[in-house]
Structure formats: structure tokens, C-alpha cells
Design an enzyme around this catalytic site. Structure first.
Site, mmCIF file in Angstrom:
data_model
loop_
_atom_site.group_PDB
_atom_site.id
_atom_site.type_symbol
_atom_site.label_atom_id
_atom_site.label_comp_id
_atom_site.label_asym_id
_atom_site.label_seq_id
_atom_site.Cartn_x
_atom_site.Cartn_y
_atom_site.Cartn_z
ATOM 1 N N LYS A 12 7.861 -50.199 -80.787
ATOM 2 C CA LYS A 12 6.770 -49.548 -80.984
ATOM 3 C C LYS A 12 6.988 -47.964 -80.470
ATOM 4 O O LYS A 12 6.501 -47.133 -80.953
ATOM 5 C CB LYS A 12 5.602 -49.987 -80.454
ATOM 6 C CG LYS A 12 4.988 -51.176 -81.148
ATOM 7 C CD LYS A 12 3.753 -51.760 -80.878
ATOM 8 C CE LYS A 12 3.138 -52.965 -81.633
ATOM 9 N NZ LYS A 12 2.107 -53.440 -80.984
ATOM 10 N N ASP A 74 7.260 -42.959 -68.470
ATOM 11 C CA ASP A 74 6.594 -43.965 -67.605
ATOM 12 C C ASP A 74 4.905 -43.604 -67.817
ATOM 13 O O ASP A 74 4.690 -42.418 -67.812
ATOM 14 C CB ASP A 74 6.999 -43.945 -66.193
ATOM 15 C CG ASP A 74 6.529 -45.250 -65.527
ATOM 16 O OD1 ASP A 74 6.500 -46.381 -66.028
ATOM 17 O OD2 ASP A 74 6.056 -44.769 -64.409
ATOM 18 N N PHE A 157 -3.760 -51.913 -76.180
ATOM 19 C CA PHE A 157 -3.059 -52.884 -75.107
ATOM 20 C C PHE A 157 -3.610 -52.569 -73.856
ATOM 21 O O PHE A 157 -4.383 -51.426 -73.589
ATOM 22 C CB PHE A 157 -1.702 -52.939 -75.444
ATOM 23 C CG PHE A 157 -0.746 -51.539 -75.197
ATOM 24 C CD1 PHE A 157 -0.684 -50.434 -75.881
ATOM 25 C CD2 PHE A 157 -0.420 -51.499 -73.470
ATOM 26 C CE1 PHE A 157 -0.348 -49.231 -75.122
ATOM 27 C CE2 PHE A 157 0.251 -50.319 -73.172
ATOM 28 C CZ PHE A 157 0.488 -49.365 -73.854
ATOM 29 N N TYR A 159 -5.004 -51.525 -70.581
ATOM 30 C CA TYR A 159 -6.262 -51.249 -70.031
ATOM 31 C C TYR A 159 -7.359 -50.637 -71.270
ATOM 32 O O TYR A 159 -8.402 -50.264 -70.903
ATOM 33 C CB TYR A 159 -6.465 -50.382 -68.990
ATOM 34 C CG TYR A 159 -5.570 -51.049 -67.591
ATOM 35 C CD1 TYR A 159 -6.240 -51.705 -66.496
ATOM 36 C CD2 TYR A 159 -4.197 -50.652 -67.550
ATOM 37 C CE1 TYR A 159 -5.474 -52.432 -65.776
ATOM 38 C CE2 TYR A 159 -3.428 -51.295 -66.382
ATOM 39 C CZ TYR A 159 -4.024 -52.058 -65.483
ATOM 40 O OH TYR A 159 -3.452 -52.580 -64.632
ATOM 41 N N ASP A 160 -7.041 -50.531 -72.406
ATOM 42 C CA ASP A 160 -7.526 -49.864 -73.352
ATOM 43 C C ASP A 160 -9.161 -50.269 -73.763
ATOM 44 O O ASP A 160 -9.983 -49.521 -73.891
ATOM 45 C CB ASP A 160 -6.904 -49.952 -74.711
ATOM 46 C CG ASP A 160 -5.783 -48.998 -74.867
ATOM 47 O OD1 ASP A 160 -5.887 -47.799 -74.167
ATOM 48 O OD2 ASP A 160 -4.850 -49.212 -75.728
HETATM 49 P P1 ITT Z 1 8.258 -50.605 -70.896
HETATM 50 O O1 ITT Z 1 8.932 -51.729 -71.465
HETATM 51 O O2 ITT Z 1 8.534 -49.418 -71.985
HETATM 52 O O3 ITT Z 1 8.597 -50.343 -69.662
HETATM 53 P P2 ITT Z 1 5.462 -51.425 -70.443
HETATM 54 O O4 ITT Z 1 4.653 -52.303 -70.887
HETATM 55 O O5 ITT Z 1 5.837 -51.601 -68.915
HETATM 56 O O6 ITT Z 1 6.696 -50.848 -71.091
HETATM 57 P P3 ITT Z 1 4.468 -48.654 -69.756
HETATM 58 O O7 ITT Z 1 5.301 -48.409 -68.538
HETATM 59 O O8 ITT Z 1 4.362 -47.458 -70.676
HETATM 60 O O9 ITT Z 1 4.656 -50.070 -70.267
HETATM 61 O O10 ITT Z 1 2.903 -48.694 -69.223
HETATM 62 C C1 ITT Z 1 2.735 -49.300 -67.905
HETATM 63 C C2 ITT Z 1 1.217 -49.786 -68.023
HETATM 64 O O11 ITT Z 1 0.491 -49.070 -67.987
HETATM 65 C C3 ITT Z 1 0.963 -50.865 -69.219
HETATM 66 O O12 ITT Z 1 1.453 -52.077 -69.036
HETATM 67 C C4 ITT Z 1 -0.487 -50.924 -69.214
HETATM 68 O O13 ITT Z 1 -1.140 -51.762 -68.405
HETATM 69 C C5 ITT Z 1 -0.752 -49.572 -68.841
HETATM 70 N N1 ITT Z 1 -0.679 -48.508 -69.913
HETATM 71 C C6 ITT Z 1 0.156 -47.352 -70.435
HETATM 72 N N2 ITT Z 1 -0.293 -46.907 -71.412
HETATM 73 C C7 ITT Z 1 -1.544 -47.469 -71.840
HETATM 74 C C8 ITT Z 1 -2.236 -47.132 -72.957
HETATM 75 O O14 ITT Z 1 -2.023 -46.406 -73.971
HETATM 76 N N3 ITT Z 1 -3.262 -48.168 -73.022
HETATM 77 C C9 ITT Z 1 -3.625 -48.926 -72.275
HETATM 78 N N4 ITT Z 1 -2.853 -49.221 -70.825
HETATM 79 C C10 ITT Z 1 -1.633 -48.491 -70.918
#
Ligand code: ITT
Length: 205
Positions: A12, A74, A157, A159-160
Site C-alpha cells: 500500500k 517512519d 488504520f 489510531y485513525d
Molecule cells: P511498516 O511495515 O512500513 O514499518 P507499520 O505498520 O509499522 O509499517 P508505520 O511505521 O508507518 O507502520 O506506522 C507506525 C504506527 O503508527 C502504525 O502502526 C500506526 O499505529 C501509527 N500510524 C502511522 N500512520 C498512521 C495513520 O495514517 N493512521 C493511523 N495510525 C497511523
């Protein structure tokens, strides 16, 4: 055409960056690939204490392993009443990596007594670009807002559902994908990256 690695296995994220690059650079300028498209290597742990440090760790390693210009991101939620946490620990705040519901429930419980006027928070996204010559660039996008007391909506996804962006009357989970991209931390950071790429990638390469 320049090949650009986005150091992620998340399809995605690849599609989102591709959409934004298509709009600003044109598809013929950059061929975007992900970690699934390069020989497998051991990814480094995200040991940084800031989003920028973690993005740089991932981008440097991708560039070192493949020799390609590499982008990595990140992101997470910074809650004012929690001193900026969960921050870089957003994905594993409850102790279980990627358990969105448990992470969200824990944050809500932690700030249960915090009055509305102190429930400010921001989504933050850092995006790093590391070039084979050693040059490094970092951009950051933020979406300011505040946290509700219960979730609303089933889009997005993480905390949205509990996040109400500044000036919005719907939570991020009640927005369409395109509406969220237009105001989100990641959308902003990726558009800054696209602008940066037009300057630093070799023209007509
Ligand atoms: P990677 O495999 O790419 O690391 P990840 O799920 O760990 O994916 P991120 O590092 O981008 O995702 O995000 C870290 C966390 O921050 C993610 O699991 C959410 O809990 C929160 N988060 C980040 N962006 C968000 C968004 O757009 N809406 C809601 N929560 C978000």
C-alpha cells in the site's frame, strides 16, 4: 529512467508513493521498486528515538545493500498529554507490534482523565532519501488534531478512529482514502519528497 527503492514490504505504501510521484514527476522519470523486488537482506532494527532517525536508518541500509537511491519512512502518533508518546513506539505501544486495537485502547485509557482542551495530538511522518553518493535528505509531514474519547469510523488504520484532524468534523477513519491523503502527515511528507526528487534525481536519466 532512475530506479528508486522504497524500503518497505508494504504494497500500500508503494502504491501511495507511486500515485504521488506519477502526479508530480511523470511515470517515465522514476521506476519505483520495493524490498520484495531486490535480493533479500537482513533489515536493521528501528532503534532511533525520532521518526527521522528511524527513516534514515532504513534508507541508509537500503542504499548500502542495493546501491540504489533509497526512500524510507517512519510514522506515528504524538500525544501532547503523553509528552509526544507513543511516537516511534506507536506500532508496538501495547507491547504487541501491529495490534492496532490494543494500541488505541491503551492510549485512550492513559488519557482517560485528560480534559478536552488538553487532548491535542499529531500524526507525524518522516521520509528519508539517501543517494548512492552519500547525500541524505529528510522531510517531515504533520497532521495536527485532537483525540476523541471513543473511536468513530472504520476506514484507515491504527489510531485513525480516535483522531479528529484540525478543522475536520470527521475522524481520519471517516474520511475516504483520497480525503485522508490530502491532509495526512504521510501525504504531506510524500508530496515534499516528490518535489525534492525533481531537484536531486538526474534529469532525463
Ligand atoms: P511498516 O511495515 O512500513 O514499518 P507499520 O505498520 O509499522 O509499517 P508505520 O511505521 O508507518 O507502520 O506506522 C507506525 C504506527 O503508527 C502504525 O502502526 C500506526 O499505529 C501509527 N500510524 C502511522 N500512520 C498512521 C495513520 O495514517 N493512521 C493511523 N495510525 C497511523
Amino acid at each position: 529512467m532512475t530506479r528508486l527503492l522504497l524500503a518497505t514490504r508494504n504494497a500500500k505504501k508503494l502504491a501511495e508513493l507511486q500515485r504521488i510521484l506519477d502526479g508530480s514527476l511523470g511515470r517515465e522519470r522514476v521506476e519505483l521498486i520495493g524490498l520484495a523486488d531486490v535480493p533479500e537482506y537482513q533489515e536493521l532494527p528501528e532503534t532511533g528515538l525520532t521518526f527521522g532517525e528511524n527513516a534514515l536508518i532504513k534508507a541508509r541500509e537500503g542504499c548500502r545493500q542495493t546501491g540504489l537511491p533509497t526512500v524510507a519512512d517512519d510514522s506515528g502518533l504524538a500525544v501532547d498529554a503523553l509528552g509526544g508518546m507513543p511516537g516511534v513506539f506507536s506500532a508496538r505501544w501495547s507491547g504487541r507490534h501491529g495490534d492496532d486495537q490494543a494500541n488505541l485502547d491503551l492510549v485512550l485509557a492513559q488519557i482517560g482523565d485528560v480534559p478536552d482542551e488538553h487532548r491535542g495530538a499529531a500524526f507525524v511522518c518522516a521520509v528519508a532519501l539517501v543517494l548512492p553518493g552519500g547525500k541524505e535528505h529528510l522531510v517531515e509531514g504533520r497532521q495536527p488534531g485532537r483525540l476523541l474519547r471513543a473511536g468513530r469510523g472504520d476506514g484507515g488504520f491504527g489510531y485513525d478512529p480516535i483522531f479528529l484532524g484540525e478543522g475536520q468534523d470527521r475522524t481520519n477513519a471517516e474520511l475516504t482514502g483520497a480525503e485522508k491523503d490530502a491532509i495526512s502527515h504521510r501525504g504531506k511528507a510524500l508530496r515534499l519528497l516528490a518535489k525534492l526528487l525533481t531537484k536531486v534525481l538526474p534529469a532525463g536519466a
